[in-house]
Design a protein around this motif. Structure first.
Motif, PDB file in Angstrom:
ATOM      1  N   ILE A   1       0.842  -1.197   0.000  1.00  0.00           N
ATOM      2  CA  ILE A   1       0.000   0.000   0.000  1.00  0.00           C
ATOM      3  C   ILE A   1       0.878   1.248   0.000  1.00  0.00           C
ATOM      4  CG2 ILE A   1      -1.598   1.357   1.403  1.00  0.00           C
ATOM      5  CD1 ILE A   1      -2.918  -1.286   2.202  1.00  0.00           C
ATOM      6  N   LEU A   2       1.927   1.246   0.802  1.00  0.00           N
ATOM      7  CA  LEU A   2       2.827   2.397   0.840  1.00  0.00           C
ATOM      8  C   LEU A   2       3.567   2.570  -0.487  1.00  0.00           C
ATOM      9  CD1 LEU A   2       4.276   2.088   4.450  1.00  0.00           C
ATOM     10  CD2 LEU A   2       2.524   3.648   3.618  1.00  0.00           C
ATOM     11  N   THR A   3       3.883   1.478  -1.149  1.00  0.00           N
ATOM     12  CA  THR A   3       4.506   1.555  -2.465  1.00  0.00           C
ATOM     13  C   THR A   3       3.558   2.191  -3.463  1.00  0.00           C
ATOM     14  OG1 THR A   3       5.828  -0.408  -2.013  1.00  0.00           O
ATOM     15  CG2 THR A   3       5.542   0.193  -4.317  1.00  0.00           C
ATOM     16  N   ARG A   4       2.297   1.781  -3.435  1.00  0.00           N
ATOM     17  CA  ARG A   4       1.307   2.356  -4.349  1.00  0.00           C
ATOM     18  C   ARG A   4       1.067   3.828  -4.056  1.00  0.00           C
ATOM     19  NH1 ARG A   4      -2.979  -2.633  -4.507  1.00  0.00           N
ATOM     20  NH2 ARG A   4      -1.628  -4.032  -5.686  1.00  0.00           N
ATOM     21  N   ILE A   5       1.021   4.187  -2.776  1.00  0.00           N
ATOM     22  CA  ILE A   5       0.862   5.597  -2.399  1.00  0.00           C
ATOM     23  C   ILE A   5       2.066   6.404  -2.884  1.00  0.00           C
ATOM     24  CG2 ILE A   5       0.801   7.193  -0.430  1.00  0.00           C
ATOM     25  CD1 ILE A   5      -0.915   5.103   1.019  1.00  0.00           C
ATOM     26  N   GLY A   6       3.262   5.843  -2.727  1.00  0.00           N
ATOM     27  CA  GLY A   6       4.469   6.524  -3.195  1.00  0.00           C
ATOM     28  C   GLY A   6       4.459   6.738  -4.696  1.00  0.00           C
ATOM     29  N   LEU A   7       4.039   5.719  -5.451  1.00  0.00           N
ATOM     30  CA  LEU A   7       3.966   5.854  -6.907  1.00  0.00           C
ATOM     31  C   LEU A   7       2.916   6.886  -7.312  1.00  0.00           C
ATOM     32  CD1 LEU A   7       4.300   2.173  -8.162  1.00  0.00           C
ATOM     33  CD2 LEU A   7       5.820   4.080  -8.640  1.00  0.00           C
ATOM     34  N   ALA A   8       1.756   6.826  -6.679  1.00  0.00           N
ATOM     35  CA  ALA A   8       0.701   7.780  -7.012  1.00  0.00           C
ATOM     36  C   ALA A   8       1.132   9.210  -6.667  1.00  0.00           C
ATOM     37  CB  ALA A   8      -0.590   7.420  -6.271  1.00  0.00           C
ATOM     38  N   GLY A   9       1.757   9.365  -5.517  1.00  0.00           N
ATOM     39  CA  GLY A   9       2.235  10.688  -5.123  1.00  0.00           C
ATOM     40  C   GLY A   9       3.308  11.207  -6.058  1.00  0.00           C
ATOM     41  N   ALA A  10       4.201  10.333  -6.475  1.00  0.00           N
ATOM     42  CA  ALA A  10       5.263  10.748  -7.399  1.00  0.00           C
ATOM     43  C   ALA A  10       4.668  11.197  -8.729  1.00  0.00           C
ATOM     44  CB  ALA A  10       6.247   9.595  -7.617  1.00  0.00           C
ATOM     45  N   TRP A  11       3.708  10.449  -9.258  1.00  0.00           N
ATOM     46  CA  TRP A  11       3.078  10.838 -10.515  1.00  0.00           C
ATOM     47  C   TRP A  11       2.315  12.148 -10.367  1.00  0.00           C
ATOM     48  CZ3 TRP A  11       4.240   9.658 -15.163  1.00  0.00           C
ATOM     49  CH2 TRP A  11       4.790   8.414 -15.468  1.00  0.00           C
ATOM     50  N   LEU A  12       1.600  12.295  -9.268  1.00  0.00           N
ATOM     51  CA  LEU A  12       0.822  13.513  -9.049  1.00  0.00           C
ATOM     52  C   LEU A  12       1.719  14.745  -8.980  1.00  0.00           C
ATOM     53  CD1 LEU A  12      -2.031  14.664  -8.444  1.00  0.00           C
ATOM     54  CD2 LEU A  12      -1.491  14.345  -6.037  1.00  0.00           C
ATOM     55  N   VAL A  13       2.805  14.641  -8.224  1.00  0.00           N
ATOM     56  CA  VAL A  13       3.736  15.762  -8.090  1.00  0.00           C
ATOM     57  C   VAL A  13       4.445  16.033  -9.414  1.00  0.00           C
ATOM     58  CG1 VAL A  13       5.865  16.510  -6.951  1.00  0.00           C
ATOM     59  CG2 VAL A  13       4.044  15.473  -5.612  1.00  0.00           C
TER      60      VAL A  13
ATOM     61  N   MET B   1      10.279  18.429  -9.012  1.00  0.00           N
ATOM     62  CA  MET B   1      10.114  17.361  -9.992  1.00  0.00           C
ATOM     63  C   MET B   1      11.231  16.316  -9.881  1.00  0.00           C
ATOM     64  SD  MET B   1       8.702  19.499 -13.265  1.00  0.00           S
ATOM     65  CE  MET B   1       8.644  18.075 -14.326  1.00  0.00           C
ATOM     66  N   VAL B   2      12.442  16.744  -9.599  1.00  0.00           N
ATOM     67  CA  VAL B   2      13.541  15.795  -9.393  1.00  0.00           C
ATOM     68  C   VAL B   2      13.271  14.934  -8.158  1.00  0.00           C
ATOM     69  CG1 VAL B   2      15.991  15.626  -8.799  1.00  0.00           C
ATOM     70  CG2 VAL B   2      15.272  17.129 -10.636  1.00  0.00           C
ATOM     71  N   CYS B   3      12.749  15.550  -7.102  1.00  0.00           N
ATOM     72  CA  CYS B   3      12.398  14.785  -5.899  1.00  0.00           C
ATOM     73  C   CYS B   3      11.273  13.797  -6.187  1.00  0.00           C
ATOM     74  CB  CYS B   3      12.001  15.728  -4.767  1.00  0.00           C
ATOM     75  SG  CYS B   3      13.373  16.681  -4.102  1.00  0.00           S
ATOM     76  N   ALA B   4      10.318  14.177  -7.025  1.00  0.00           N
ATOM     77  CA  ALA B   4       9.237  13.260  -7.401  1.00  0.00           C
ATOM     78  C   ALA B   4       9.785  12.078  -8.192  1.00  0.00           C
ATOM     79  CB  ALA B   4       8.184  13.999  -8.218  1.00  0.00           C
ATOM     80  N   ILE B   5      10.738  12.336  -9.061  1.00  0.00           N
ATOM     81  CA  ILE B   5      11.365  11.241  -9.807  1.00  0.00           C
ATOM     82  C   ILE B   5      12.106  10.311  -8.858  1.00  0.00           C
ATOM     83  CG2 ILE B   5      13.183  10.720 -11.497  1.00  0.00           C
ATOM     84  CD1 ILE B   5      12.270  13.285 -12.969  1.00  0.00           C
ATOM     85  N   ALA B   6      12.793  10.873  -7.872  1.00  0.00           N
ATOM     86  CA  ALA B   6      13.500  10.049  -6.883  1.00  0.00           C
ATOM     87  C   ALA B   6      12.510   9.207  -6.080  1.00  0.00           C
ATOM     88  CB  ALA B   6      14.333  10.931  -5.962  1.00  0.00           C
ATOM     89  N   LEU B   7      11.374   9.797  -5.694  1.00  0.00           N
ATOM     90  CA  LEU B   7      10.348   9.042  -4.972  1.00  0.00           C
ATOM     91  C   LEU B   7       9.806   7.915  -5.833  1.00  0.00           C
ATOM     92  CD1 LEU B   7       8.474   8.663  -2.525  1.00  0.00           C
ATOM     93  CD2 LEU B   7       6.929  10.315  -3.605  1.00  0.00           C
ATOM     94  N   GLY B   8       9.594   8.174  -7.105  1.00  0.00           N
ATOM     95  CA  GLY B   8       9.127   7.133  -8.013  1.00  0.00           C
ATOM     96  C   GLY B   8      10.133   6.003  -8.157  1.00  0.00           C
ATOM     97  N   ILE B   9      11.412   6.348  -8.224  1.00  0.00           N
ATOM     98  CA  ILE B   9      12.459   5.319  -8.304  1.00  0.00           C
ATOM     99  C   ILE B   9      12.467   4.463  -7.043  1.00  0.00           C
ATOM    100  CG2 ILE B   9      14.967   4.968  -8.328  1.00  0.00           C
ATOM    101  CD1 ILE B   9      15.112   7.408 -10.218  1.00  0.00           C
ATOM    102  N   LEU B  10      12.352   5.103  -5.891  1.00  0.00           N
ATOM    103  CA  LEU B  10      12.317   4.349  -4.632  1.00  0.00           C
ATOM    104  C   LEU B  10      11.088   3.445  -4.556  1.00  0.00           C
ATOM    105  CD1 LEU B  10      13.529   7.053  -2.102  1.00  0.00           C
ATOM    106  CD2 LEU B  10      14.783   5.043  -2.905  1.00  0.00           C
ATOM    107  N   ALA B  11       9.953   3.927  -5.035  1.00  0.00           N
ATOM    108  CA  ALA B  11       8.746   3.102  -5.032  1.00  0.00           C
ATOM    109  C   ALA B  11       8.893   1.920  -5.984  1.00  0.00           C
ATOM    110  CB  ALA B  11       7.534   3.945  -5.402  1.00  0.00           C
ATOM    111  N   GLU B  12       9.524   2.128  -7.119  1.00  0.00           N
ATOM    112  CA  GLU B  12       9.761   1.016  -8.044  1.00  0.00           C
ATOM    113  C   GLU B  12      10.724  -0.014  -7.453  1.00  0.00           C
ATOM    114  OE1 GLU B  12       8.494   0.020 -10.937  1.00  0.00           O
ATOM    115  OE2 GLU B  12       7.048   1.670 -10.870  1.00  0.00           O
ATOM    116  N   ILE B  13      11.734   0.464  -6.739  1.00  0.00           N
ATOM    117  CA  ILE B  13      12.644  -0.463  -6.057  1.00  0.00           C
ATOM    118  C   ILE B  13      11.879  -1.269  -5.031  1.00  0.00           C
ATOM    119  CG2 ILE B  13      14.596  -0.581  -4.446  1.00  0.00           C
ATOM    120  CD1 ILE B  13      15.783   1.842  -5.955  1.00  0.00           C
TER     121      ILE B  13
END
Length: 99
Positions: free
Chosen positions: A20-32, A79-91
């Protein structure tokens, strides 16, 4: 038997919360990322206007009272921080799939 059930339920619950936290992280990264991209496009549009009165009005209405260069810098950092969050969620997602 109760301890065995409790141990299994605990591990399932932990994996569910992690997913769930991974999905929230991905959704938040895309939104930002999307909102930052829109803000960046608006900032570049306002910066390209020749009419200073219209540029000031649009800047105040859509971007706030800061300077255009500062808005572009901060939005790029966000936007760079959002990309980093997305990378962490994918990991996290790939670790969850392997485990």
């Amino acid at each position: 038997m109760t301890e065995e059930f409790s141990a299994r339920y605990s591990s399932v619950l932990k994996l569910g919360v992690i997913m769930i936290l991974t999905r929230i992280g991905l959704a938040g990264a895309w939104l930002v990322l999307i909102s930052g991209g829109l803000r960046l496009v608006i900032a570049f549009y306002v910066a390209s206007l020749d009419d200073l009165a219209q540029a000031a009005m649009l800047k105040a209405q859509y971007l706030g009272s800061r300077q255009i260069g500062e808005i572009i810098d901060r939005t790029t950092i966000v936007m760079v921080c959002a990309i980093a969050l997305g990378i962490l969620a994918e990991i996290s997602r790939s670790i969850h799939r392997k485990g």
